[in-house]
Design a protein around this motif. Structure first.
Motif: not given
Length: 219
Positions: A62-63, A65-66, A106, A58-59, A102-103
């Protein structure tokens, strides 16, 4: 605008332009395939992994995707190249694959969590292992739900491939710039590149919608 002269220049530059289109299609296709496979692993880790595994994935997710795709490309090319030797194509492919995974991960995670828990319980009741349950029961339903989002991700990946020009991958955008440097018609050639990107993304969307209709459950 002298259209006759433009089409003459376009015909002269047809082979480099086709090679650029081919590179865009190849690197996008490979990144979509690898990103989808990696994204499935990401989704499985988020839904069925242990607490530590879920936290780590998850970490990282999120990195990624951000982070803008442009930054991912530069990081893969300049940072990873200090560890392993990478060509611009390989670095770009890694960046697009990570972006895609990543997409996909999710989206597939949400699709798996949306499935009724009774599906898993029913699979266990008839003696299926987790692997069998996922392949034959969960995955077909989750992938069907995640398909629309996957289509959008595939189209976004093609558009993101334009950023690979910054590290020297000779895809459509860099090829267009090289042609403009020789034949200074930026408006016409950029417009032509935009039309080509539109046709690629539109084709992905139409193909995806067709597949979506074919795999849809009968109402």
């Amino acid at each position: 605008m002298d259209l006759t002269r433009f089409f003459t220049d376009l015909y002269t530059a047809r082979w480099p332009l086709l090679e650029g289109v081919g590179m865009t299609l190849v690197i996008s296709f490979i990144a979509i395939v690898l990103g989808t496979l990696l994204g499935i692993g990401v989704a499985l880790s988020l839904v069925y992994g242990g607490k530590a595994q879920r936290f780590a994935v998850r970490a990282l997710l999120e990195y990624v995707r951000g982070t803008p795709v442009f930054v991912l490309i530069l990081a893969c090319y300049y940072l990873l190249s200090t560890i392993i030797q990478l060509t611009p194509f390989q670095a770009g492919l890694i960046a697009l694959t990570v972006f895609c995974s990543s997409h996909v991960g999710e989206n597939l995670r949400g699709a798996l969590l949306a499935l009724p828990k009774g599906q898993t319980e029913a699979a266990k009741a008839i003696g299926l292992t987790f692997r069998q349950s996922f392949i034959y029961v969960l995955a077909p339903q989750a992938l069907r739900q995640a398909l629309p989002a996957w289509i959008n991700t595939a189209a976004e990946l093609v558009k993101a491939s334009t950023l690979l020009a910054v590290i020297g991958v000779v895809e459509l955008m860099l090829t267009t710039r090289q042609i403009i440097a020789i034949k200074p018609r930026p408006l016409e050639f950029y417009f032509m590149a935009g039309v080509i990107y539109f046709l690629i993304c539109f084709s992905i969307e139409r193909l995806g919608r067709r597949i979506e209709r074919r795999v849809a459950l009968p109402s």
